[in-house]
Design an enzyme around this catalytic site. Structure first.
Site, PDB file in Angstrom:
ATOM      1  N   LYS A  63       0.829  -1.201   0.000  1.00  0.00           N
ATOM      2  CA  LYS A  63       0.000   0.000   0.000  1.00  0.00           C
ATOM      3  C   LYS A  63       0.866   1.255   0.000  1.00  0.00           C
ATOM      4  CE  LYS A  63      -3.714  -0.326   2.346  1.00  0.00           C
ATOM      5  NZ  LYS A  63      -4.707  -0.405   3.435  1.00  0.00           N
TER       6      LYS A  63
ATOM      7  N   THR B  89       3.873   1.565  -1.329  1.00  0.00           N
ATOM      8  CA  THR B  89       4.746   1.703  -2.495  1.00  0.00           C
ATOM      9  C   THR B  89       3.985   1.630  -3.815  1.00  0.00           C
ATOM     10  OG1 THR B  89       5.210  -0.685  -2.427  1.00  0.00           O
ATOM     11  CG2 THR B  89       6.763   0.790  -1.308  1.00  0.00           C
TER      12      THR B  89
ATOM     13  N   ASP C  33      -8.352   3.039   3.528  1.00  0.00           N
ATOM     14  CA  ASP C  33      -8.287   2.539   4.897  1.00  0.00           C
ATOM     15  C   ASP C  33      -7.544   3.506   5.809  1.00  0.00           C
ATOM     16  OD1 ASP C  33      -9.626   0.261   4.081  1.00  0.00           O
ATOM     17  OD2 ASP C  33      -7.769  -0.736   3.508  1.00  0.00           O
TER      18      ASP C  33
ATOM     19  N   ASN D 257       2.876 -11.585 -44.630  1.00  0.00           N
ATOM     20  CA  ASN D 257       2.059 -12.501 -45.418  1.00  0.00           C
ATOM     21  C   ASN D 257       2.487 -12.482 -46.877  1.00  0.00           C
ATOM     22  OD1 ASN D 257      -0.241 -11.597 -47.476  1.00  0.00           O
ATOM     23  ND2 ASN D 257       0.066  -9.897 -46.030  1.00  0.00           N
ATOM     24  N   ARG D 258       2.325 -13.620 -47.504  1.00  0.00           N
ATOM     25  CA  ARG D 258       2.526 -13.739 -48.953  1.00  0.00           C
ATOM     26  C   ARG D 258       1.371 -14.570 -49.523  1.00  0.00           C
ATOM     27  NH1 ARG D 258       7.307 -16.485 -46.955  1.00  0.00           N
ATOM     28  NH2 ARG D 258       7.002 -18.749 -46.810  1.00  0.00           N
TER      29      ARG D 258
ATOM     30  N   PHE E 116      -3.386 -13.313 -53.229  1.00  0.00           N
ATOM     31  CA  PHE E 116      -4.763 -13.175 -53.722  1.00  0.00           C
ATOM     32  C   PHE E 116      -5.503 -14.520 -53.780  1.00  0.00           C
ATOM     33  CE2 PHE E 116      -3.748  -9.129 -56.458  1.00  0.00           C
ATOM     34  CZ  PHE E 116      -3.731  -8.357 -55.305  1.00  0.00           C
TER      35      PHE E 116
ATOM     36  N   ASN F 112      -6.402  -2.710 -56.522  1.00  0.00           N
ATOM     37  CA  ASN F 112      -5.173  -3.154 -55.857  1.00  0.00           C
ATOM     38  C   ASN F 112      -4.097  -3.379 -56.917  1.00  0.00           C
ATOM     39  OD1 ASN F 112      -3.139  -4.376 -54.373  1.00  0.00           O
ATOM     40  ND2 ASN F 112      -4.543  -5.605 -53.138  1.00  0.00           N
TER      41      ASN F 112
ATOM     42  N   SER G  46      -0.054  -4.903 -54.144  1.00  0.00           N
ATOM     43  CA  SER G  46       0.338  -6.075 -53.363  1.00  0.00           C
ATOM     44  C   SER G  46       1.714  -6.547 -53.813  1.00  0.00           C
ATOM     45  CB  SER G  46      -0.678  -7.206 -53.547  1.00  0.00           C
ATOM     46  OG  SER G  46      -0.175  -8.407 -52.993  1.00  0.00           O
TER      47      SER G  46
ATOM     48  N   ASN H 124       2.750  -9.546 -53.515  1.00  0.00           N
ATOM     49  CA  ASN H 124       2.725 -11.009 -53.559  1.00  0.00           C
ATOM     50  C   ASN H 124       2.223 -11.591 -54.879  1.00  0.00           C
ATOM     51  OD1 ASN H 124       3.597 -11.151 -50.820  1.00  0.00           O
ATOM     52  ND2 ASN H 124       1.512 -10.669 -50.166  1.00  0.00           N
ATOM     53  N   THR H 125       1.959 -10.747 -55.876  1.00  0.00           N
ATOM     54  CA  THR H 125       1.629 -11.202 -57.227  1.00  0.00           C
ATOM     55  C   THR H 125       2.714 -10.671 -58.152  1.00  0.00           C
ATOM     56  OG1 THR H 125      -0.766 -11.230 -56.835  1.00  0.00           O
ATOM     57  CG2 THR H 125      -0.035 -11.043 -59.124  1.00  0.00           C
TER      58      THR H 125
ATOM     59  N   LYS I 199      -5.211   1.840 -54.462  1.00  0.00           N
ATOM     60  CA  LYS I 199      -4.391   1.485 -53.296  1.00  0.00           C
ATOM     61  C   LYS I 199      -2.933   1.423 -53.698  1.00  0.00           C
ATOM     62  CE  LYS I 199      -4.342  -1.573 -49.287  1.00  0.00           C
ATOM     63  NZ  LYS I 199      -5.089  -2.648 -48.587  1.00  0.00           N
TER      64      LYS I 199
ATOM     65  N   THR J 254      -1.663   2.821 -46.944  1.00  0.00           N
ATOM     66  CA  THR J 254      -0.893   2.107 -47.937  1.00  0.00           C
ATOM     67  C   THR J 254      -1.161   0.601 -47.834  1.00  0.00           C
ATOM     68  OG1 THR J 254       0.993   1.694 -46.464  1.00  0.00           O
ATOM     69  CG2 THR J 254       0.996   3.764 -47.684  1.00  0.00           C
ATOM     70  N   ASN J 255      -0.524  -0.138 -48.740  1.00  0.00           N
ATOM     71  CA  ASN J 255      -0.493  -1.594 -48.678  1.00  0.00           C
ATOM     72  C   ASN J 255       0.644  -2.031 -47.760  1.00  0.00           C
ATOM     73  OD1 ASN J 255      -0.958  -4.380 -49.467  1.00  0.00           O
ATOM     74  ND2 ASN J 255      -1.752  -3.609 -51.416  1.00  0.00           N
TER      75      ASN J 255
END
Length: 552
Positions: A14, A16, A33, A318-319, A322, A390, A393, A395-396, A433, A461-462
């Site tokens: 109590k 500290t 108290d 992530n990859r 789509f 899009n 990305s 990943n394509t 995008k 952004t992407n």
């Protein structure tokens, strides 16, 4: 700002922990108290004195109510909160329960079940039961099994402060939160704040740990289960209403590109690729949702594993590539539940505006990209409040080259013209995008092209190919192919939004690195009209939406 009650403190804890936490949060510390002892020259042992207990409890109740009416860290002894009167005083405030020995069964004073429970997990259950009987709201931020005499106070302070600040960020200001009485004033705002805190605590401390460990920890399989669960939520009216009542918060309506959005916070593309949970997102607090990305033909995406958490960094890699069931399948699913553009201001059963992101099929040559996108546009336009193109990305293969001036001009020119053919009176707005990895000159070229083509807005952004910002514990992910999202992207996304807003009159949706309410406010201050969540939603859940709305 809200009061924080520390329950179970005694002795050195109590003297500290309470003051240290108060200093950390920038509020006063009140030892209930000790205040009673000074006021009545009465030992705390009066709690065990049958003759003096009623008077002691009345003082404790009144002092607790007085303390919790303003901003403060309030320390109470372990027995105090188990009395109904003090439980009433605690209603609606965040509470941290400290118990030294969680394995110890609750001890009763005498045989009277109405007398206070002094320790153990049963005490928490009793307190919550008393509050439930009174229909009271209550936020138990944490139950910490510690010995406050031996534990490191600095560690405890940071642990508790994190919970308290989350509650405070999610709690809208009201007269009661700035020192009003503990009556009915501000009850609605307090209730909304408590709901937000309960959602935050329930997600972070209960649901998220379970989710992250499920399916062997495979993020993609967990994601699939989550979407399936939300799809069932969307199909169950009673459950939808119950979840909505818990997550619903006041928001800040805005009109963008001719669309009326009920608030500023939306779901980013990638979370619900095939629109399976389209009816559920409004009930989690989102003001709009972007479905997809879908392509002209169904495709499986890249080989698994293709999604990786970076928990130490607050990120995801992530990859996916789509993976989706195709634009026609998404259109059919939305039509089957009555989601048709212009059916109402809020897209009918979805209850919120729906955007749909479209991308290029992997096996379509870049020279044939325009026709590929046109097929998807024609399929989804009757169901979309806006369409996101899009071209960013990572990943394509080759997709990002469509951001180049000539290729983008051809693509956007064809798509915008087609929207006018499909609905001359009210063409569906087209947003572009963009990637966060473009140079400023490349961003400027995209903006000029989008403006000339008649696009309605920019999404910035992407995900990023950069691995800056990964914590050492996540260093292995630096070698995984794919786009990085989350906290490592926060600063770059903010910079891109600021640049875009300063160099075009097109409205901007800010997306990327929104992990806290402050991140969202910073994007809006940088010039975004709307913000989108993905990774932040994964880590923080629906409470992040409520926290952002509370800041607007």
């Amino acid at each position: 700002m809200v009061a924080v009650a520390l329950i179970g403190l005694s002795g050195s804890g109590k003297s500290t922990l309470g003051p240290l936490l108060a200093q950390r949060l920038g509020v006063p510390h009140i030892d209930v108290d000790a205040a009673i002892e000074r006021r009545e020259a009465r030992s705390i042992r009066a709690i065990f004195d049958t003759d003096g207990e009623a008077h002691f409890r009345a003082l404790e109740r009144d002092r607790t109510r007085e303390s919790l009416a303003g901003d403060a860290v309030v320390s109470l002894g372990g027995g105090a909160p188990m009395t109904p009167a003090v439980a009433d005083a605690l209603a609606g405030h965040p509470v941290v329960w400290l118990q030294a020995d969680p394995a110890t069964a609750a001890r009763r004073v005498g045989d009277d079940p109405n007398r206070p429970l002094l320790s153990g997990s049963d005490a928490v259950a009793r307190l919550e039961a008393m509050l439930a009987e009174r229909g009271a709201t209550y936020a138990l931020l944490a139950t910490l099994a510690v010995d406050t005499a031996d534990a490191d106070p600095a560690v405890l302070v940071e642990t508790i402060a994190a919970h308290a600040e989350s509650f405070r960020a999610a709690t809208p200001a009201s007269p009661e939160h700035v020192g009003g009485s503990a009556g009915d004033v501000g009850r609605a705002g307090r209730s909304a704040g408590v709901r937000a805190a309960v959602v935050a605590h329930g997600y972070r401390r209960v649901l998220r740990p379970v989710l992250f460990r499920a399916r062997g920890g495979d993020p993609e399989r967990i994601h699939e289960d989550m979407i399936a669960g939300l799809a069932r939520l969307g199909d169950t009216p009673g459950v939808r209403a119950a979840v909505g009542a818990l997550t619903r918060t006041a928001s800040d309506p805005v009109e963008v590109a001719g669309i009326t959005f009920g608030g500023r916070v939306g779901l980013a593309a990638g979370m619900d690729k095939d629109g399976r949970a389209a009816l559920a997102w409004q009930h989690l607090g989102f003001a709009f949702a972007e479905l997809g990305t879908v392509t002209a033909r169904p495709q499986p995406g890249n080989p698994r594993p293709r999604m990786f958490r970076a928990p130490a960094s607050g990120g995801l890699v992530n990859r996916m590539g789509f993976n989706n069931g195709g634009a026609a399948a998404l259109a059919a699913r939305l039509a089957s539940v009555g989601i048709v553009r212009n059916s109402s201001r809020e897209n009918g059963p979805a209850g919120i505006p729906l955007g749909i992101s479209i991308g290029k099929s992997k096996d379509t040559a870049l020279d044939d990209a325009v026709g590929d996108y046109l097929f998807s546009l024609r399929a989804v336009a009757p169901h979309a409040d806006y369409v996101a193109i899009n071209v960013s990305s990572p990943n394509t293969p080759g997709l990002r080259s469509l951001q180049d001036g000539g290729a983008l001009a051809e693509l956007l020119g064809a798509l915008v013209a087609e929207t006018r053919t499909l609905d001359a009176a009210r063409p569906v707005p087209v947003f572009v995008k963009i990637a966060p990895d473009l140079s400023w000159s490349q961003v400027d070229e995209v903006l000029a092209t989008a403006t000339d083509a008649g696009a309605s807005g920019i999404i910035a952004t992407n995900t990023t190919l950069s691995r800056d910002g990964l914590a050492p514990a996540d260093a292995a992910l630096a070698h995984e192919a794919g786009g990085l999202s989350g906290a490592p992207l926060t600063q770059r996304a903010r910079a891109v939004v600021r640049h875009v807003a300063a160099h075009t009159d097109l409205p901007v949706m800010g997306s990327g690195g929104v992990m806290t309410p402050d991140d969202a406010v910073a994007l809006l201050d940088a010039g975004a009209s709307l913000v989108q969540l993905y990774t932040g939603f994964v880590y923080a859940g629906p409470a992040l939406i409520a926290g952002i709305n509370a800041r607007r």
